[in-house]
Design an enzyme around this catalytic site. Structure first.
Site, mmCIF file in Angstrom:
data_model
loop_
_atom_site.group_PDB
_atom_site.id
_atom_site.type_symbol
_atom_site.label_atom_id
_atom_site.label_comp_id
_atom_site.label_asym_id
_atom_site.label_seq_id
_atom_site.Cartn_x
_atom_site.Cartn_y
_atom_site.Cartn_z
ATOM 1 N N ARG A 101 0.859 -1.191 0.000
ATOM 2 C CA ARG A 101 0.000 0.000 0.000
ATOM 3 C C ARG A 101 0.892 1.237 0.000
ATOM 4 O O ARG A 101 1.664 1.443 0.938
ATOM 5 C CB ARG A 101 -0.896 -0.007 1.247
ATOM 6 N N HIS A 144 -2.868 10.865 0.563
ATOM 7 C CA HIS A 144 -2.283 10.670 1.896
ATOM 8 C C HIS A 144 -1.625 11.993 2.288
ATOM 9 O O HIS A 144 -0.425 12.056 2.557
ATOM 10 C CB HIS A 144 -1.306 9.495 1.890
ATOM 11 N N GLU A 174 -7.382 8.408 6.278
ATOM 12 C CA GLU A 174 -7.653 9.021 7.575
ATOM 13 C C GLU A 174 -8.116 10.469 7.509
ATOM 14 O O GLU A 174 -7.421 11.369 8.003
ATOM 15 C CB GLU A 174 -6.395 8.974 8.457
ATOM 16 N N ASN A 214 -7.475 1.959 9.841
ATOM 17 C CA ASN A 214 -6.169 2.147 10.469
ATOM 18 C C ASN A 214 -6.389 2.183 11.975
ATOM 19 O O ASN A 214 -7.280 2.880 12.462
ATOM 20 C CB ASN A 214 -5.537 3.480 10.061
ATOM 21 N N TYR A 261 -4.195 2.068 15.874
ATOM 22 C CA TYR A 261 -2.926 2.038 16.611
ATOM 23 C C TYR A 261 -3.089 1.807 18.104
ATOM 24 O O TYR A 261 -2.285 1.117 18.707
ATOM 25 C CB TYR A 261 -2.157 3.349 16.383
ATOM 26 N N GLU A 310 -3.600 -0.072 8.135
ATOM 27 C CA GLU A 310 -2.429 0.294 8.935
ATOM 28 C C GLU A 310 -2.598 -0.205 10.358
ATOM 29 O O GLU A 310 -3.692 -0.145 10.924
ATOM 30 C CB GLU A 310 -2.224 1.824 9.042
HETATM 31 C C1 PNW Z 1 -1.237 7.467 10.592
HETATM 32 N N1 PNW Z 1 -3.138 9.754 16.247
HETATM 33 O O1 PNW Z 1 -1.392 8.704 11.176
HETATM 34 C C2 PNW Z 1 -0.864 7.785 9.155
HETATM 35 O O2 PNW Z 1 -1.727 7.235 8.215
HETATM 36 C C3 PNW Z 1 0.554 7.511 8.824
HETATM 37 O O3 PNW Z 1 0.933 8.322 7.746
HETATM 38 C C4 PNW Z 1 1.419 7.710 10.045
HETATM 39 O O4 PNW Z 1 2.767 7.637 9.755
HETATM 40 C C5 PNW Z 1 1.003 6.642 11.041
HETATM 41 O O5 PNW Z 1 -0.363 6.714 11.343
HETATM 42 C C6 PNW Z 1 1.783 6.685 12.343
HETATM 43 O O6 PNW Z 1 1.519 7.870 13.031
HETATM 44 C C7 PNW Z 1 -1.816 8.893 12.454
HETATM 45 O O7 PNW Z 1 -2.617 10.711 16.861
HETATM 46 C C8 PNW Z 1 -1.298 9.981 13.120
HETATM 47 O O8 PNW Z 1 -4.051 9.033 16.767
HETATM 48 C C9 PNW Z 1 -1.748 10.260 14.381
HETATM 49 C C10 PNW Z 1 -2.715 9.448 14.959
HETATM 50 C C11 PNW Z 1 -3.238 8.370 14.289
HETATM 51 C C12 PNW Z 1 -2.793 8.095 13.030
#
Ligand code: PNW
Length: 486
Positions: A84, A129, A174, A315, A317, A381
């Site tokens: 991707r 992006h 996002e 995505n 995290y 992601e």
């Molecule tokens: C994503 N948060 O961004 C992006 O899609 C990527 O480009 C980035 O490198 C990756 O996550 C890691 O950060 C985010 O603060 C940035 O929750 C911030 C957040 C979530 C996703």
């Protein structure tokens, strides 16, 4: 939050399951001003100074514009099914408009796509992006309603050029993050601070732009190209702070204000979530506005947007705890509109802003399944940061192992329809406002060396094995948990 051996699921993913890794153009390509590329808002934002850690830029980044063949080799070594990546709109269209294409940019992506296919790696392409052509920002950027058609023209241009070989498209990556960071907090390009107003009007334009691109593909390209197109949304899992019903309701509200904001118009009942409409209207009137700060779709627009995604791109995290709060602040802001306080559990392992809560992903997948009728989900992601340059990234291996195991549980134990998983990211790269201080890569990149050498970390080997095994086959010998007393 730490899975014990006993609750680790030893099983494999379904045969159709696909594995990939992701990157984004501004984060890896460099070559910011060569071969006819136009400036993007991230070029402007980083060059302005004062916006990014150590005033770093993506001018060179991983130099993937010149080193894409090395990247393809890494992908082949990992054995992933797909890659991707995103297109730099300003590399293809320096002014942002389709009447002045840049042949060198077209050649670059043709070479990358052809190299991927030759290596047996399917391209999955994100159209946006976050690196908007600067000229379009000068015309109002995503605040400008004309962007709906301008984005659509760009999307059609990309389908025409690459759609014979690219069968998976993502319109936006996002929207929540680029809109709230770029137009709310000012911590991302274009650096505006309007958390109570512009975030909502910009989201309105972005949702319409997404829908037009989907319809164009659906009507004009799907019949001959036969691919899929959708959107990637991001969300934390929001866990109630306590079992107080008010906290449970607050956690639900927090997800609606993040994921539901974009998902309800496309995958849900249509239009914005009811709780957003109610809260924002109530607060806007209290704050002296004559109408809600949240714009309304006409019925025609609502219908035009509804159903415009062939998959649910996700995505994810991390997880946070949510407590109910009655009017945490009177300042107009998308954060205050939620009436919540965010808390963290200090016992959770963390790295930068990522708390390691593997079951949070399983909970979120179940929430999506329950809320939107078990759509097919592609995880676009998921990954873990650190701020050192170690190759022995045991914490990242642990993160991937436990998060992917929770995806497996969501599929096998809960019946969630998850079709693929994408690790963020192929290699250390320009991590937006954190630049090169925060690393997410499966491969280490030496940013001091002009050659930008890539070196596999332990997590690259872990992902390679995971893909090869398609999961976690039953271990041959199980070590007994409790030993007999001597
Ligand atoms: C994503 N948060 O961004 C992006 O899609 C990527 O480009 C980035 O490198 C990756 O996550 C890691 O950060 C985010 O603060 C940035 O929750 C911030 C957040 C979530 C996703």
């Amino acid at each position: 939050a730490v899975a014990t051996r006993a609750d680790f699921l030893y099983d494999t993913f379904p045969d159709y399951f696909q594995w990939g890794v992701a990157t984004a153009s501004y984060q890896i390509e460099g070559a910011w001003n060569v071969d006819g590329k136009g400036d993007s808002i991230w070029d402007t934002y980083t060059h302005a100074g004062g916006n990014v850690v150590k005033n770093e830029t993506g001018d060179i980044a991983c130099d993937s514009y010149n080193k894409y063949e090395d990247d393809v080799q890494l992908l082949q070594d990992l054995g992933v099914n797909f890659y991707r990546f995103s297109l730099s709109w300003a590399r293809l269209l320096p002014t942002g408009r389709v009447d002045q294409p840049n042949q060198a940019g077209i050649d670059y992506y043709n070479s990358l796509i052809d190299a991927l296919l030759a290596a047996g790696v399917e391209p999955m392409v994100t159209l946006y992006h976050w690196d908007l052509p600067q000229e379009l920002d000068d015309q109002g950027g995503w605040e400008n309603e004309d962007m709906v058609q301008i984005f659509n023209e760009y999307a059609v241009f990309a389908f025409e050029l690459f759609g014979d070989r690219v069968k998976s498209w993502i319109t936006f990556n996002e929207p929540y993050v680029f809109i709230t960071m770029g137009y709310g907090q000012g911590a991302h390009a274009p650096g505006l601070q309007s958390p109570g107003e512009k975030v909502y009007t910009v989201a309105h334009v972005v949702l319409k732009a997404h829908a037009e691109a989907w319809h164009s593909y659906n009507e004009l390209f799907r019949p001959t190209q036969d691919g899929v197109i959708g959107i990637t949304l991001d969300s934390e899992w929001k866990e109630p702070y306590s079992d107080d019903p008010e906290d449970i309701e607050a956690a639900e509200r927090a997800i609606q204000f993040c994921l539901g904001w974009f998902a309800n118009p496309i995958f849900g009942s249509g239009g914005y979530p009811t709780v957003m409409k109610e809260k924002i209207l109530e607060k806007s009137l209290e704050q002296g506005y004559e109408e809600s700060r949240l714009p309304e779709f006409t019925e025609e627009e609502e219908n035009r947007i509804h159903g415009t995604s062939d998959f649910f791109g996700l995505n994810h995290y991390t997880t946070s705890l949510v407590q109910n709060a009655d009017r945490p602040s009177l300042v107009p802001s998308y954060l205050n509109d939620r009436d919540i306080i965010t808390r963290v559990n200090s016992t959770w392992d963390r790295s930068e802003w990522i708390f390691v809560v593997p079951w949070g992903l399983r909970s979120l997948l179940n929430w999506i399944s329950d809320s939107y009728g078990n759509p097919n989900v592609i995880i676009t992601e998921n990954g873990m940061s650190d701020s050192n340059a170690t190759l022995e990234d045991a914490h990242r291996v642990n993160y991937f192992r436990l998060y992917t195991n929770n995806v497996l549980k969501a599929i096998k134990l809960d019946g969630c329809d998850v079709r693929s998983y994408t690790a963020w990211t192929l290699m250390d790269n320009f991590e937006w406002a954190f630049a090169y201080d925060v690393r997410f890569g499966l491969h280490h990149v030496d940013f001091e060396d002009p050659e930008r050498p890539r070196t596999p970390k332990a997590s690259a080997e872990f992902i390679r094995q995971l893909v090869a095994d398609n999961g976690f086959p039953e271990p041959e010998a199980v070590i007994p948990e409790v030993l007999e007393p001597e």
